[in-house]
Scaffold this active site. Structure first.
Site, PDB file in Angstrom:
ATOM      1  N   TYR A  51       0.825  -1.211   0.000  1.00  0.00           N
ATOM      2  CA  TYR A  51       0.000   0.000   0.000  1.00  0.00           C
ATOM      3  C   TYR A  51       0.855   1.256   0.000  1.00  0.00           C
ATOM      4  CZ  TYR A  51       0.973   0.699   4.965  1.00  0.00           C
ATOM      5  OH  TYR A  51       1.590   0.916   6.172  1.00  0.00           O
ATOM      6  N   PHE A  86       2.522   9.723   3.184  1.00  0.00           N
ATOM      7  CA  PHE A  86       2.807   9.661   4.613  1.00  0.00           C
ATOM      8  C   PHE A  86       3.162   8.258   5.074  1.00  0.00           C
ATOM      9  CE2 PHE A  86      -1.758   9.085   4.269  1.00  0.00           C
ATOM     10  CZ  PHE A  86      -1.974   7.968   5.058  1.00  0.00           C
ATOM     11  N   ASP A  87       2.886   7.255   4.233  1.00  0.00           N
ATOM     12  CA  ASP A  87       3.205   5.875   4.603  1.00  0.00           C
ATOM     13  C   ASP A  87       3.205   5.012   3.350  1.00  0.00           C
ATOM     14  OD1 ASP A  87       3.831   3.703   6.188  1.00  0.00           O
ATOM     15  OD2 ASP A  87       1.828   3.476   7.040  1.00  0.00           O
ATOM     16  N   PHE A  99      -5.523   5.734  -0.025  1.00  0.00           N
ATOM     17  CA  PHE A  99      -4.641   4.569  -0.051  1.00  0.00           C
ATOM     18  C   PHE A  99      -4.785   3.808  -1.356  1.00  0.00           C
ATOM     19  CE2 PHE A  99      -5.008   5.134   4.541  1.00  0.00           C
ATOM     20  CZ  PHE A  99      -3.710   4.888   4.962  1.00  0.00           C
ATOM     21  N   TYR A 122      -8.209   8.945  11.443  1.00  0.00           N
ATOM     22  CA  TYR A 122      -7.691   9.402  12.742  1.00  0.00           C
ATOM     23  C   TYR A 122      -8.461  10.576  13.326  1.00  0.00           C
ATOM     24  CZ  TYR A 122      -3.931   6.274  11.510  1.00  0.00           C
ATOM     25  OH  TYR A 122      -3.221   5.165  11.157  1.00  0.00           O
ATOM     26  N   ILE A 146      -7.406   1.338  11.126  1.00  0.00           N
ATOM     27  CA  ILE A 146      -8.482   2.334  11.098  1.00  0.00           C
ATOM     28  C   ILE A 146      -9.737   1.754  10.428  1.00  0.00           C
ATOM     29  CG2 ILE A 146      -6.960   4.353  11.229  1.00  0.00           C
ATOM     30  CD1 ILE A 146      -7.240   4.628   8.181  1.00  0.00           C
TER      31      ILE A 146
END
Length: 133
Positions: free
Chosen positions: A58, A68-69, A124, A108, A82
């Protein structure tokens, strides 16, 4: 506190505008909870259950395109992330691929998380490699 509250309000306004426009795209569907998604490949017929262990590739980005990831072949239980991830994974079978547009309330929320500002909408790109029952 004022700065955080202001940032949260701005991000919520951006989310509302983005999701409104995004929902009008032909390849975007929306669930009852507000999760938006595009299925690129549905994968196997049997879909992910919340208690399943999944292996995924992902990439997570913010509305402005900031990554961010990102992870390859990471493993976790589908209901220990989440809410937007749990719901989105439930739309896919093994081998599936999708883009998930996750509203802040399914991510979040007002508290944010590390490098994710309060009320951030998350996007994502997800590839479901394997599902363990």
């Amino acid at each position: 506190t004022k700065k955080k509250d202001y940032e949260a309000a701005v991000n919520l306004a951006k989310e509302k505008e983005f999701l409104s426009k995004n929902a009008k795209k032909a390849d975007v569907d929306t669930t009852a909870s507000g999760l938006q998604y595009t299925i690129i490949a549905a994968g196997a017929e049997e879909k992910v259950a919340p208690q399943d262990t999944v292996w995924v590739n992902y990439k997570g980005t913010l509305l402005d395109g900031t990554v961010f990831d990102q992870n390859d072949s990471t493993k976790f239980v589908a209901n220990r992330v989440i809410k937007g991830w749990t719901e989105g994974l439930g739309l896919l079978g093994e081998g599936g691929k999708a883009i998930l547009y996750i509203p802040a309330n399914l991510a979040y929320g007002e508290r944010g998380n590390r490098n994710i500002a309060p009320n951030s909408t998350l996007i994502f790109d997800v590839q479901l490699l394997k599902v363990g029952k």
